[in-house]
Design a protein around this motif. Structure first.
Motif, mmCIF file in Angstrom:
data_model
loop_
_atom_site.group_PDB
_atom_site.id
_atom_site.type_symbol
_atom_site.label_atom_id
_atom_site.label_comp_id
_atom_site.label_asym_id
_atom_site.label_seq_id
_atom_site.Cartn_x
_atom_site.Cartn_y
_atom_site.Cartn_z
ATOM 1 N N ASN A 1 -6.847 11.315 147.341
ATOM 2 C CA ASN A 1 -5.775 11.427 148.326
ATOM 3 C C ASN A 1 -6.024 10.385 149.419
ATOM 4 O OD1 ASN A 1 -3.431 12.927 148.574
ATOM 5 N ND2 ASN A 1 -4.269 14.192 150.213
ATOM 6 N N LEU B 1 -7.359 15.945 146.673
ATOM 7 C CA LEU B 1 -6.364 17.003 146.579
ATOM 8 C C LEU B 1 -6.620 17.874 145.358
ATOM 9 C CD1 LEU B 1 -3.685 18.068 147.847
ATOM 10 C CD2 LEU B 1 -2.472 16.626 146.208
ATOM 11 N N SER C 1 -6.013 20.222 150.476
ATOM 12 C CA SER C 1 -6.511 18.877 150.752
ATOM 13 C C SER C 1 -7.808 19.007 151.535
ATOM 14 C CB SER C 1 -5.479 18.089 151.569
ATOM 15 O OG SER C 1 -5.977 16.813 151.910
ATOM 16 N N ASP D 1 -0.516 16.427 156.103
ATOM 17 C CA ASP D 1 -1.297 15.212 155.884
ATOM 18 C C ASP D 1 -1.661 14.544 157.212
ATOM 19 O OD1 ASP D 1 1.351 14.705 156.346
ATOM 20 O OD2 ASP D 1 1.522 13.064 154.910
#
Length: 655
Positions: A439, A445, A514, A547
């Motif tokens: 990621n 991820l 994540s 994110d």
């Protein structure tokens, strides 16, 4: 020997002829004044250069002509000429403003002095007329008048009360807003001292403040650190905000005061202060309740697990026949006891882990791992469930994924919770896929995809809440306590990661986690419910995008911060009122409260009123944030730019 004194030379007297030449040269050299000599009937005898420039006639054209030619005929030139000459005859001189006409027909005003000339024996001989053209002066006065009118119009249209005073404190100009604000008619203010608008208890200091301003005249607020008040005609006081500006007028200095009634703003600030105090008290109560809850859960879990370990251990011994032979029915019953007690033990362990995370006592031990091996271990644990439900389980690990250093047991716990949840809600004969891939921002991820029943959109927010199940009815089809996903979120976020889910009702779901490729060092980690240690600076990340939030957390940890996160404005307010931070990062676009409103509330009061704020946003026009003392970084932000901005805040953190 005494010096001889030189006798003064007697002055040389000019002859009458020389005097006449001298006077004529003076007369001719005068260009600013029109000088004309007339006889008693008004015939022009002498015409100087100033007269030529003023009226446009050459001497040859005008000498011998009646002076009445120069008078404006629209003002009865003949009568005017007779009256002025008569007054000059009677009194020796006449002076005043007259109307004149030039050779080209243009009219103008002039100031004229008409003086009677006499012969040597005193007999009247004629008149000397000296004119000064007033055109330029009148034009200047007219322009000054228009400028004053424009200035007064600007003052009158100002939204605030405007009071202009001189060095002595005398009011020279006010606008209608001043009349409305203070209750005085304009006539009662002009010429009075400005102290009449100041409460009596403050008047003694006011002249000193005014003198200080005249010593250093510049645009600035008055009494920036003082509480200012105005006094109305009815004797009532009210809070004001005053801005001062110097005015240069005619070589002198005036000061203009813009006065604003801030009664309503003060009322709102007081309401906000009281609300902040209430929120602080609520936050303290919530923190105390959370602490007591965590302590209770931890203590009870320990108390329950100790005897349950004995139940599980002895049940296994008896079930395996190590304590003696058992028949088939007894073995079946013991198997049920063992299964139920193991399920109960897992539940208690989950409760204990959740309490540890909330109390900030969960430790992580990162180490280099082989991802395929970790995922394979979890797959083996659920192999029986997978086979029983005839579910096709696929493992997909990106071959480029390397250099992972995480707490292996915590990762397996996260994967097990996701995977067991997917298997439970996937119909017999369905499919489940586990994917692990790189990621951005130095993270990786984990995805668990199923072809299960899916989730309703309005249930998505409830997925990761403690002790909450989507089907909470007594006859629910799927068993569980609602702790698995909640604990998963806590474990992931405590490591600086984030969780998310996508789902389509009736078609399946995708659960994601994540995580940073390199976990935190061994020891106590902080999550959004935990008070950070006093030895390290604290940062609050207010960001709803997963994110972006993960990137900010990672960057701040690299700068030596303990971080807490808030996905909503409401959660941010709760945290901001509950404790002091050394740095706040803020996204202006939040799901519940506008970031601008949140920033204004933060600056209005509370423990983080002076805390440095980095606004990290996609909003291009965020100039207001700079006025509130925040630094603005437009997304996407480079690591170097963010690190530099964080570095600039270190010297401005509140003590």
């Amino acid at each position: 020997m005494a010096k001889s004194r030189r006798k003064p030379t007697p002055g040389v007297r000019l002859s009458p002829a020389q005097q006449a030449v001298f006077l004529r040269s003076v007369l001719e050299s005068s260009t600013e004044y029109s000088i004309v000599a007339e006889d008693l009937e008004g015939t022009i005898l002498v015409w100087n250069e100033g007269a030529r420039r003023t009226y446009g006639y050459e001497s040859s054209e005008i000498v011998g002509v009646m002076a009445q030619l120069l008078y404006d005929p629209d003002y009865d030139a003949a009568r005017e000429s007779r009256e002025k000459r008569q007054q000059a005859l009677d009194h020796g001189v006449w002076s005043g403003e007259v109307r004149r006409i030039r050779k080209d027909g243009s009219r103008f005003s002039a100031h004229m002095t008409l003086t009677l000339r006499r012969e040597a024996d005193g007999t009247p001989a004629g008149f000397t007329m000296i004119d000064r053209d007033l055109t330029a002066e009148q034009r200047l006065l007219s322009e000054l008048h228009r400028s004053r009118q424009r200035f007064e119009h600007i003052v009158e249209s100002a939204p605030d009360a405007t009071v202009i005073v001189d060095h002595g404190g005398e009011i020279v100009l006010v606008n209608s807003q001043t009349e409305r604000l203070f209750g005085y008619p304009r006539a009662d203010l002009l010429g009075k001292r400005v102290e009449m608008l100041v409460p009596e208890r403050l008047r003694g200091r006011h002249p000193g403040h005014r003198s200080g301003y005249f010593d250093d005249p510049r645009v600035r607020p008055m009494g920036a650190s003082l509480e200012l008040f105005g006094l109305r005609q009815d004797g009532s006081e009210f809070p004001v905000e005053i801005s001062l500006s110097p005015l240069e007028v005619g070589g002198g200095l005036l000061v203009s005061s813009s006065i604003r009634d801030v009664t309503e703003r003060k009322r709102l600030e007081e309401q906000l202060r009281r609300k902040n105090e209430e929120l602080e008290e609520q936050a303290r109560r919530v923190q105390e309740a959370n602490r007591l809850k965590s302590e209770f859960l931890a203590n009870m879990s320990h108390e329950l697990r100790t005897p349950l370990n004995a139940v599980v251990g002895f049940a296994e011994i008896i079930h395996d026949g190590k304590a003696g032979s058992v028949n088939a029915d007894q073995k079946e019953f013991l198997g049920d006891i063992l299964t139920s007690s193991q399920h109960l033990l897992r539940l208690i362990n989950d409760v204990l882990d959740l309490a540890k995370v909330e109390a900030g006592k969960m430790e992580f031990h990162p180490e280099p791992v082989e991802m395929a091996s970790l995922v394979g271990e979890v797959r083996d644990v659920v192999r029986t469930m997978t086979a029983a439900r005839r579910i096709a389980l696929t493992i997909d690990i990106d071959p480029d994924l390397a250099g992972i250093e995480i707490d292996a047991s915590k990762f397996k716990q996260v994967l097990y919770n996701y995977l067991s949840n997917a298997l439970k809600f996937t119909p017999i004969g369905g499919a489940v896929t586990v994917r692990v891939r790189p990621n951005p921002n130095d993270t990786f991820l984990l995805e668990v995809t199923d072809s299960g029943i899916g989730i309703k959109p309005n249930d998505m927010e409830r997925l990761f809440r403690e002790f909450e199940q989507l089907d909470a009815s007594a006859s629910k089809e799927y068993s569980g306590t609602g702790l698995g996903l909640a604990l998963t979120r806590r474990i992931v976020e405590a490591q600086g990661g984030n969780v998310s889910v996508e789902s389509t009702l009736g078609m399946g779901s995708v659960f994601r986690a994540s995580l940073p490729r390199r976990g935190a060092q061994r020891g106590r980690l902080i999550n959004e419910e935990t008070e950070p240690p006093d030895l390290l600076p604290r940062a609050l990340v207010i960001e709803d995008r997963e994110d972006d939030r993960a990137w900010l957390v990672r960057m701040l940890k690299a700068q030596g911060y303990h971080t807490e996160v808030a996905r909503t404005g409401a959660r941010a307010l709760e945290l901001l009122q509950g404790r002091q931070f050394d740095l706040v990062t803020l996204d202006l676009i939040l799901p519940d409260i506008a970031g601008a409103e949140l920033l204004r509330g933060l600056r209005a009061g509370g423990p983080n009123r002076d805390t440095p704020v980095l606004v990290v946003t996609v909003v291009p026009d965020a100039g207001f944030a700079k006025h509130l003392g925040a630094e603005v970084l437009l997304k996407p932000v480079s690591e170097d730019a963010f690190a530099a901005a964080v570095g600039r805040t270190r010297g401005s953190r509140p003590s």
